[in-house]
Write a protein that holds these residues in place. Structure first.
Motif, short mmCIF file in Angstrom:
data_model
loop_
_atom_site.label_atom_id
_atom_site.label_comp_id
_atom_site.label_asym_id
_atom_site.label_seq_id
_atom_site.Cartn_x
_atom_site.Cartn_y
_atom_site.Cartn_z
N THR A 57 0.84 -1.20 0.00
CA THR A 57 0.00 0.00 0.00
C THR A 57 0.88 1.25 0.00
O THR A 57 2.09 1.17 0.25
CB THR A 57 -0.93 0.01 1.23
OG1 THR A 57 -1.90 1.04 1.08
CG2 THR A 57 -0.15 0.23 2.52
N MET A 58 0.27 2.38 -0.27
CA MET A 58 0.99 3.64 -0.18
C MET A 58 1.07 4.04 1.29
O MET A 58 0.07 4.00 2.01
CB MET A 58 0.29 4.73 -0.99
CG MET A 58 0.19 4.41 -2.48
SD MET A 58 1.76 3.96 -3.26
CE MET A 58 2.63 5.51 -3.17
N LEU A 59 2.24 4.39 1.73
CA LEU A 59 2.46 4.76 3.12
C LEU A 59 2.29 6.26 3.31
O LEU A 59 2.42 7.03 2.34
CB LEU A 59 3.87 4.36 3.54
CG LEU A 59 4.21 2.87 3.41
CD1 LEU A 59 5.67 2.62 3.77
CD2 LEU A 59 3.28 2.03 4.28
N PRO A 60 1.99 6.70 4.53
CA PRO A 60 1.94 8.14 4.78
C PRO A 60 3.28 8.76 4.39
O PRO A 60 4.33 8.20 4.68
CB PRO A 60 1.72 8.24 6.30
CG PRO A 60 1.18 6.91 6.70
CD PRO A 60 1.76 5.91 5.73
N SER A 61 3.21 9.88 3.73
CA SER A 61 4.45 10.51 3.29
C SER A 61 4.26 12.02 3.14
O SER A 61 3.15 12.54 3.27
CB SER A 61 4.92 9.91 1.96
OG SER A 61 3.92 10.09 0.98
N HIS A 66 5.72 9.84 -2.85
CA HIS A 66 4.90 8.64 -2.92
C HIS A 66 5.76 7.47 -2.46
O HIS A 66 6.75 7.15 -3.09
CB HIS A 66 4.42 8.40 -4.35
CG HIS A 66 3.68 9.58 -4.91
ND1 HIS A 66 2.38 9.85 -4.59
CD2 HIS A 66 4.09 10.56 -5.74
CE1 HIS A 66 2.00 10.95 -5.21
NE2 HIS A 66 3.02 11.41 -5.91
N GLU A 67 5.36 6.90 -1.34
CA GLU A 67 6.16 5.82 -0.78
C GLU A 67 5.32 4.55 -0.68
O GLU A 67 4.32 4.50 0.04
CB GLU A 67 6.68 6.21 0.60
CG GLU A 67 7.67 5.22 1.15
CD GLU A 67 8.16 5.62 2.55
OE1 GLU A 67 8.75 4.76 3.20
OE2 GLU A 67 7.93 6.78 2.96
N TYR A 68 5.75 3.53 -1.41
CA TYR A 68 5.07 2.23 -1.39
C TYR A 68 5.72 1.36 -0.32
O TYR A 68 6.95 1.37 -0.17
CB TYR A 68 5.21 1.57 -2.76
CG TYR A 68 4.54 0.23 -2.88
CD1 TYR A 68 3.18 0.12 -3.08
CD2 TYR A 68 5.29 -0.94 -2.81
CE1 TYR A 68 2.56 -1.11 -3.21
CE2 TYR A 68 4.68 -2.19 -2.95
CZ TYR A 68 3.32 -2.26 -3.15
OH TYR A 68 2.72 -3.49 -3.26
#
Ligand code: FES
Length: 116
Positions: A57-61, A66-68
């Motif tokens: 999932t995409m992590l908070p960033s 954009h951090e997967y």
């Protein structure tokens, strides 16, 4: 209580195996060299989580970043897409409110053992 659920190689090939534990389905899920066990009923409307899919999932960033992450650790329900952390069982969207019960599963001489 322990339940032997079959050969680890078979579950690895299947990806997920549902076992009946006193009338409740538990999904044994293979991810790489690891195994996880979760209640196999989605808390939303009861879909089999074993019929779902694994992803990340995409992590908070920070904005514009954009951090997967959590690759192969997010279990997605096949019916309406609710997502759960495979390790903790908690919902990604509402972790305090929803979750899947998790169980310990170990390997013993090539066989998987579910610990209740
Ligand atoms: S039954 Fe799983 S999200 Fe609806």
């Amino acid at each position: 209580m322990e339940i032997r659920v079959g050969a680890a190689d078979d579950v690895r090939r299947e990806g997920c195996r549902v076992v009946d534990v006193a009338g409740r389905p538990v999904g044994i899920i293979s991810v790489g060299a690891s195994f996880f066990a979760v209640a196999d009923r989605c808390p939303h409307m009861g879909a089999s989580m074993c019929a779902g899919s694994l992803s990340g999932t995409m992590l908070p960033s920070e904005p514009q970043e954009h951090e997967y992450g959590m690759d192969q650790r997010v279990l997605r329900c096949p019916w309406h897409g609710w997502e759960f952390d495979l390790e903790t069982g908690r919902s990604l969207l509402e972790p305090r409110r929803y979750g899947l019960k998790t169980y310990e599963v170990t390997e013993d001489e090539g066989e998987l053992v579910l610990h209740l």
